[in-house]
Motif scaffolding. Structure first.
Motif, PDB file in Angstrom:
ATOM      1  N   LEU A 395      53.446  28.730 111.547  1.00  0.00           N
ATOM      2  CA  LEU A 395      52.317  28.066 111.090  1.00  0.00           C
ATOM      3  C   LEU A 395      51.303  29.347 110.577  1.00  0.00           C
ATOM      4  O   LEU A 395      51.092  30.401 111.089  1.00  0.00           O
ATOM      5  CB  LEU A 395      51.454  27.476 112.328  1.00  0.00           C
ATOM      6  CG  LEU A 395      49.922  27.071 112.080  1.00  0.00           C
ATOM      7  CD1 LEU A 395      50.034  25.809 111.073  1.00  0.00           C
ATOM      8  CD2 LEU A 395      49.336  26.960 113.127  1.00  0.00           C
ATOM      9  N   THR A 404      41.143  20.401 108.992  1.00  0.00           N
ATOM     10  CA  THR A 404      42.503  19.795 108.551  1.00  0.00           C
ATOM     11  C   THR A 404      43.357  20.874 109.342  1.00  0.00           C
ATOM     12  O   THR A 404      44.626  20.551 109.789  1.00  0.00           O
ATOM     13  CB  THR A 404      42.820  19.627 107.282  1.00  0.00           C
ATOM     14  OG1 THR A 404      42.369  20.749 106.487  1.00  0.00           O
ATOM     15  CG2 THR A 404      42.034  18.259 106.818  1.00  0.00           C
ATOM     16  N   ASP A 405      43.087  22.073 108.959  1.00  0.00           N
ATOM     17  CA  ASP A 405      44.193  23.233 109.678  1.00  0.00           C
ATOM     18  C   ASP A 405      44.003  23.236 111.240  1.00  0.00           C
ATOM     19  O   ASP A 405      45.287  23.569 111.572  1.00  0.00           O
ATOM     20  CB  ASP A 405      43.612  24.489 109.152  1.00  0.00           C
ATOM     21  CG  ASP A 405      43.885  24.560 107.622  1.00  0.00           C
ATOM     22  OD1 ASP A 405      44.763  24.215 106.995  1.00  0.00           O
ATOM     23  OD2 ASP A 405      42.882  25.411 107.093  1.00  0.00           O
ATOM     24  N   GLU A 407      43.812  20.678 112.908  1.00  0.00           N
ATOM     25  CA  GLU A 407      44.545  19.187 113.348  1.00  0.00           C
ATOM     26  C   GLU A 407      46.195  19.722 113.069  1.00  0.00           C
ATOM     27  O   GLU A 407      46.909  19.502 113.907  1.00  0.00           O
ATOM     28  CB  GLU A 407      44.274  18.337 112.678  1.00  0.00           C
ATOM     29  CG  GLU A 407      43.122  17.400 112.947  1.00  0.00           C
ATOM     30  CD  GLU A 407      43.239  16.961 114.253  1.00  0.00           C
ATOM     31  OE1 GLU A 407      44.360  16.448 114.659  1.00  0.00           O
ATOM     32  OE2 GLU A 407      42.246  17.198 115.348  1.00  0.00           O
ATOM     33  N   ALA A 408      46.262  20.610 112.025  1.00  0.00           N
ATOM     34  CA  ALA A 408      47.624  20.937 111.921  1.00  0.00           C
ATOM     35  C   ALA A 408      48.225  21.858 112.978  1.00  0.00           C
ATOM     36  O   ALA A 408      49.332  21.822 113.403  1.00  0.00           O
ATOM     37  CB  ALA A 408      47.819  21.729 110.347  1.00  0.00           C
ATOM     38  N   GLY A 411      48.889  19.642 115.837  1.00  0.00           N
ATOM     39  CA  GLY A 411      50.381  19.236 115.567  1.00  0.00           C
ATOM     40  C   GLY A 411      51.470  20.210 115.719  1.00  0.00           C
ATOM     41  O   GLY A 411      52.436  19.815 116.274  1.00  0.00           O
TER      42      GLY A 411
END
Ligand code: FMN
Ligand code: FE2
Ligand code: FE2
Length: 428
Positions: A395, A404-405, A407-408, A411
């Motif tokens: 990552l 969004t990052d 959230e990534a 994930g």
């Protein structure tokens, strides 16, 4: 004084006074030829001790033959040879037994062979190979132990028990049944310089045991299954004395029984515990730290019972992280890229890795960067070389992570936890 006068004066030379070398003994026919090194503070570059060490060696005197067990560090060869002379009255030993050939025990073999080149050396096959390259002599008189075998010294005998990886592939024990004495090499040793040489005479017993534990962790820790095998080999041996190659002799009724129990405890795999995951990171502006937080959230969603510890490398000494680093089931490591690399605190952490046991350990890597982003791939390359199981893809986020990052990142944590710890489709 003028030069001329000095010439006229007859020089009064007193012959050097040879100190009487007095030797302690384990039994009347087992003399201790150990050399003390009280000022040693660092051993093998990475092991520290506050108590020095001793390089233990023993002269065994049978009715027919004599044997030396183990040598010592090259720096102490002269002291050691004096002790051998005192033990054997200046005669060469009939045999040299090398339980272990690491240079702290084999360094002085060359000095012994300078005097008596043809002494038969009793050694394991890997030990023989090591000795050839340590002494660089072509004329070694090596007698290799293949399985267990023994040597007759007359009224007493030496029995050899191969005990590999305690501490190198070459190691073996030597057992003297008639006196119930085991010469154990590094096994049950400690860097603890006790001048009176026996555990019964140690004044600060707790410090000694603490040193035996840290010696175990450094020297035997990577070879725990071999430690258990070594203990099994000793199960039928009811020794009165165990004579290791460092530190006090361990005696029955004092520390012998306790030490065997402790060794078994230290070497036994822990019973099933909650999964342990350790996360290490550093972060100058908080960006990599935010990724770390969200990765932990993701992992926790998948593994709510796991024990996850998070360590900011700037606030911890690498030595203090040794346990979390080496005894966790999986690792997460994060670094920003600064000047085209990961930070020194991260490299220092990797330097603490036990390379023998990291093989196949799951590791996930992450970090933020500005433009070139080398930190994560550099760390991945190092860990792949150490044969850890590096999670793909790693990552990486540019500068400040957006929602969004983050959230990534969650994930990423979920995927890593799932793929590492939950059975996968197709797994049996
Ligand atoms: C002194 C300095 C040097 C940097 N060098 C690089 C670099 O060589 N390559 C790169 O991709 N980013 C570089 N960066 C940018 C950082 O990787 C980026 O700001 C990152 O988000 C910092 O993460 P942190 O907040 O976790 O410290 C540098 C930043 C600083 C302050
Ligand atoms: Fe060793
Ligand atoms: Fe040693």
């Amino acid at each position: 004084m003028h030069k001329e006068q000095a010439h006229k004066e007859p020089r009064q030379e007193t012959p050097p006074q040879k100190e009487q070398v007095e030797l302690r003994q384990v039994a009347p026919d087992i003399l201790i030829t150990s050399v003390l090194n009280p000022s040693m503070r660092v051993f093998d570059i990475e092991m520290r001790t506050g108590y020095g060490t001793s390089y233990n060696s023993y002269a065994v005197i049978g009715s027919q033959k004599t044997a030396l067990i183990d040598a010592c560090h090259a720096s102490f060869a002269r002291d050691w040879l004096e002790k051998i002379d005192a033990a054997l009255g200046g005669m060469p030993p009939d045999y040299l037994v090398m339980n272990h050939t690491e240079p702290d025990h084999s360094g002085a073999v060359s000095a012994l062979l300078e005097r008596w080149p043809q002494i038969p050396i009793i050694v394991s096959a890997p030990g023989a190979m090591n000795l050839k390259h340590i002494t660089n002599r072509e004329d070694l008189n090596l007698q290799m132990i293949k399985t267990t075998s023994h040597l007759d010294l007359g009224d007493i005998s030496l029995h050899f028990i191969l005990a590999p990886f305690l501490h190198w592939p070459d190691t073996m024990f030597t057992w003297l049944p008639e006196r119930k004495v085991l010469f154990s090499g590094d096994f049950l040793g400690a860097h603890f310089c006790e001048p009176r040489l026996f555990d019964t005479q140690v004044l600060y017993r707790r410090d000694y045991i603490h040193e035996m534990e840290s010696y175990f962790n450094s020297i035997m820790g990577p070879f725990k299954s071999y430690v258990l095998q070594g203990l099994d080999k000793l199960a039928d041996i009811n020794a009165n004395f165990i004579c290791p190659s460092h530190g006090p002799i361990v005696t029955k009724g004092c520390e012998l029984e306790n030490s065997l129990v402790r060794y078994r405890q230290w070497a036994t795999p822990r019973p099933a515990q909650p999964t342990r995951i350790a996360l290490f990171y550093c972060s100058a502006y908080g960006n990599t730290a935010r990724l770390a937080e969200h990765i932990v959230q993701g992992v926790t969603e998948i593994l709510p019972a796991a024990h996850i510890s998070s360590h900011n490398l700037v606030l911890n000494e690498p030595g203090d992280l040794h346990e979390a680093l080496n005894n966790s089931d999986a690792l997460l490591i994060g670094s920003p890229t600064i000047n085209r690399d990961a930070l020194p605190v991260v490299w220092n952490l990797l330097a603490e890795i036990d390379a023998i046991n990291i093989v196949k350990r799951p590791v996930a890597l992450f970090g933020t960067y500005g433009w070139s982003g080398e930190a994560v791939p550099h760390l991945a390359a190092r860990l792949q070389n150490l044969r850890a199981r590096v999670f793909e893809p790693q990552l990486r986020v540019r500068f400040v992570p957006r929602a969004t990052d983050l959230e990534a990142a969650k994930g990423f944590g979920r995927n890593f936890a799932r793929q590492t710890f939950l059975p996968q489709e197709g797994d049996v």
